[in-house]
Design a protein around this motif. Structure first.
Motif, PDB file in Angstrom:
ATOM      1  N   ILE A  72       0.859  -1.183   0.000  1.00  0.00           N
ATOM      2  CA  ILE A  72       0.000   0.000   0.000  1.00  0.00           C
ATOM      3  C   ILE A  72       0.894   1.230   0.000  1.00  0.00           C
ATOM      4  CG2 ILE A  72      -1.587   1.296   1.501  1.00  0.00           C
ATOM      5  CD1 ILE A  72      -2.791  -1.373   2.288  1.00  0.00           C
ATOM      6  N   ILE A  73       0.398   2.289  -0.594  1.00  0.00           N
ATOM      7  CA  ILE A  73       1.146   3.553  -0.623  1.00  0.00           C
ATOM      8  C   ILE A  73       1.545   3.941   0.807  1.00  0.00           C
ATOM      9  CG2 ILE A  73      -0.854   5.077  -0.489  1.00  0.00           C
ATOM     10  CD1 ILE A  73       0.530   6.723  -2.700  1.00  0.00           C
ATOM     11  N   ASP A  74       2.772   4.355   0.994  1.00  0.00           N
ATOM     12  CA  ASP A  74       3.316   4.689   2.318  1.00  0.00           C
ATOM     13  C   ASP A  74       3.224   3.516   3.291  1.00  0.00           C
ATOM     14  OD1 ASP A  74       4.239   7.242   1.783  1.00  0.00           O
ATOM     15  OD2 ASP A  74       2.335   8.188   2.285  1.00  0.00           O
ATOM     16  N   SER A  75       3.342   2.325   2.759  1.00  0.00           N
ATOM     17  CA  SER A  75       3.210   1.105   3.549  1.00  0.00           C
ATOM     18  C   SER A  75       4.163   1.068   4.737  1.00  0.00           C
ATOM     19  CB  SER A  75       3.456  -0.102   2.644  1.00  0.00           C
ATOM     20  OG  SER A  75       3.379  -1.291   3.352  1.00  0.00           O
ATOM     21  N   GLU A  76       5.408   1.437   4.515  1.00  0.00           N
ATOM     22  CA  GLU A  76       6.389   1.374   5.596  1.00  0.00           C
ATOM     23  C   GLU A  76       5.994   2.300   6.750  1.00  0.00           C
ATOM     24  OE1 GLU A  76       9.401  -0.174   7.736  1.00  0.00           O
ATOM     25  OE2 GLU A  76       8.583  -0.931   5.854  1.00  0.00           O
ATOM     26  N   LYS A  77       5.520   3.487   6.425  1.00  0.00           N
ATOM     27  CA  LYS A  77       5.060   4.423   7.463  1.00  0.00           C
ATOM     28  C   LYS A  77       3.883   3.834   8.234  1.00  0.00           C
ATOM     29  CE  LYS A  77       6.285   8.759   5.189  1.00  0.00           C
ATOM     30  NZ  LYS A  77       5.728   9.965   4.555  1.00  0.00           N
ATOM     31  N   LEU A  78       2.946   3.228   7.499  1.00  0.00           N
ATOM     32  CA  LEU A  78       1.779   2.622   8.152  1.00  0.00           C
ATOM     33  C   LEU A  78       2.194   1.511   9.103  1.00  0.00           C
ATOM     34  CD1 LEU A  78      -0.862   2.320   5.284  1.00  0.00           C
ATOM     35  CD2 LEU A  78      -1.130   3.578   7.428  1.00  0.00           C
ATOM     36  N   TRP A  79       3.069   0.615   8.642  1.00  0.00           N
ATOM     37  CA  TRP A  79       3.465  -0.519   9.479  1.00  0.00           C
ATOM     38  C   TRP A  79       4.257  -0.066  10.707  1.00  0.00           C
ATOM     39  CZ3 TRP A  79       1.081  -4.879   9.613  1.00  0.00           C
ATOM     40  CH2 TRP A  79       0.392  -5.312   8.481  1.00  0.00           C
ATOM     41  N   LYS A  80       5.116   0.924  10.524  1.00  0.00           N
ATOM     42  CA  LYS A  80       5.874   1.434  11.690  1.00  0.00           C
ATOM     43  C   LYS A  80       4.918   2.082  12.694  1.00  0.00           C
ATOM     44  CE  LYS A  80      10.393   2.114   9.651  1.00  0.00           C
ATOM     45  NZ  LYS A  80      11.381   1.470  10.419  1.00  0.00           N
ATOM     46  N   MET A  81       3.950   2.842  12.195  1.00  0.00           N
ATOM     47  CA  MET A  81       2.965   3.460  13.072  1.00  0.00           C
ATOM     48  C   MET A  81       2.170   2.383  13.817  1.00  0.00           C
ATOM     49  SD  MET A  81      -0.615   4.063  13.311  1.00  0.00           S
ATOM     50  CE  MET A  81      -1.222   3.923  11.643  1.00  0.00           C
TER      51      MET A  81
END
Length: 159
Positions: A72-81
């Motif tokens: 998903i777009i910005d996936s890494e940010k989402l998973w870290k959050m």
């Protein structure tokens, strides 16, 4: 007013569309479709601390990523959050075993290792061990095995 329950509901609704091949193709060809939801989720991240909402969002994002075979777009940010919020929530809240299993399944489904989350979920499950269902145990054992995460305390408790 948007709150954590609406955000988890929206993610869940998108995940439900992933059973329709034409919807999967739409998302594959235009991943930007999810940008507003991703932005809203990240903007609202400091309030996403409810265990059930975190489990629903985590499960939905993994399902979408798995079905579309794309991050998903910005996936890494989402998973870290999500990792950070799960960790924060685990300090003060109790996760139901089913929510723990959903979170663990999601991480395993997309091959995302997080020793911290797996350890926290292990502790949460052990606290609620007497109410755990066999399907929940099965899903958790699968997740730990898939990512080769050791969990002697959990496996001792459920054996």
């Amino acid at each position: 007013e948007v709150n954590q329950f609406y955000i988890s509901f929206y993610w869940n609704q998108v995940a439900k569309f992933m059973f329709d091949k034409s919807e999967v193709k739409k998302l594959q060809s235009n991943p930007e479709i999810l940008k507003p939801l991703v932005k809203q989720t990240l903007d609202f991240s400091n309030k996403l601390k409810n265990p059930q909402s975190l489990a629903a969002i985590t499960h939905a994002i993994a399902k979408i990523s798995f079905r579309t075979r794309k991050s998903i777009i910005d996936s890494e940010k989402l998973w870290k959050m999500l990792e950070n919020n799960i960790s924060e929530a685990a300090k003060t809240k109790t996760f139901k075993s089913r929510d723990c299993a959903s979170i663990l399944w999601a991480f395993a489904k997309i091959n995302r290792k997080s020793t911290r989350v797996f350890r926290l979920m292990e502790n949460q499950v052990i606290m609620n061990y007497d109410t755990i269902e066999s399907q929940t145990i099965s899903n958790m054992v699968w997740a730990y095995a898939k990512l080769r995460q050791p969990s002697p305390k959990l496996f001792d408790a459920i054996s």
